[in-house]
Design an enzyme around this catalytic site. Sequence first.
Site, PDB file in Angstrom:
ATOM      1  N   TYR A   1      49.727  75.499  10.004  1.00 53.01           N
ATOM      2  CA  TYR A   1      49.790  76.474   8.916  1.00 53.01           C
ATOM      3  C   TYR A   1      51.192  76.507   8.303  1.00 53.01           C
ATOM      4  O   TYR A   1      51.360  76.445   7.083  1.00 53.01           O
ATOM      5  CB  TYR A   1      49.404  77.846   9.468  1.00 53.01           C
ATOM      6  CG  TYR A   1      49.620  79.003   8.523  1.00 53.01           C
ATOM      7  CD1 TYR A   1      48.655  79.333   7.586  1.00 53.01           C
ATOM      8  CD2 TYR A   1      50.778  79.777   8.592  1.00 53.01           C
ATOM      9  CE1 TYR A   1      48.841  80.403   6.711  1.00 53.01           C
ATOM     10  CE2 TYR A   1      50.969  80.846   7.734  1.00 53.01           C
ATOM     11  CZ  TYR A   1      50.005  81.163   6.800  1.00 53.01           C
ATOM     12  OH  TYR A   1      50.189  82.214   5.945  1.00 53.01           O
ATOM     13  N   THR A   2      52.192  76.585   9.157  1.00 48.67           N
ATOM     14  CA  THR A   2      53.567  76.683   8.689  1.00 48.67           C
ATOM     15  C   THR A   2      54.025  75.395   8.012  1.00 48.67           C
ATOM     16  O   THR A   2      54.749  75.430   7.010  1.00 48.67           O
ATOM     17  CB  THR A   2      54.499  77.032   9.855  1.00 48.67           C
ATOM     18  OG1 THR A   2      54.099  78.304  10.386  1.00 48.67           O
ATOM     19  CG2 THR A   2      55.935  77.121   9.403  1.00 48.67           C
TER      20      THR A   2
END
Length: 271
Positions: free
Chosen positions: A159-160
């Site tokens: 996600y990051t």
Amino acid sequence: MDLGLQGATVAITGGTAGMGRATAECYARDGARVAVLARTRSAFDEVVASLRDAGSPDALGIVTDVSDPDSVTAAFGDLADRWGSLNVLVNTVGAGATIVGEFDALDDWKWDEAFDLITMGAVRACRAALPLLRKAEWARIVNVSAHSVQRQSPRLIAYTAGKAALTSLTKNLSQTLAKEEILVNTVSPGTFLTAQIRDYVATEIAARGLDPADPVDVATILEEMFGDALGQLGRAGLPEEIAPMITMLGSQRNTYTTGADLNVDGGSDFR
């Protein structure tokens, strides 16, 4: 403060829920014409009615899958036919809980999902919107990234990474479009109490007898799962608390801020 949004045209991907919807409502209250773009039609009637009641009589919903280039092209083609130009594009689409996990637990499909929705979804929307933005008297793009780009969590690695790519894209695009005075910025939220987050922690919240609507209870659970969720304010944020920041950056009042990444995270950047 008059943000110069009366009659402006605004498109928001992921605009039927969470931060996207709160932002759509913020624009509507300032008199903008708002289009919310989302994959499912079921939420449109209620959301569009709410936007019209708030002050956007021309509000509309367009079924759009940002993972499908043809769908994105068709959506902005529809807006071209309706409005002719576009003042503001806001990208709020993220990715779901299926990509949560530490490095060893994620296969190629999870990484593909993260980048396809988070990064490429914004790429497709920006690419399709640019001809319309260039026709407007003034134009802004705001992409919603994440504070985890600056404060890493092992379980949010995919996600990051997708959000970090989005932040880089935004900064680069701001340089590309500066000569045209199209301002491009990122807003990076910390922990926010959205329906997606409530669903994610529902089992643990229920097991402990906590309140899924309480920003402190939810942030406490997320702090244990990911770390750095509470911030200085000791709670999760509410979607309506980030919407004004997005709206301000994506308004005619913003005349000099571009290539910036604005943290809205309850103070976690200072812990």
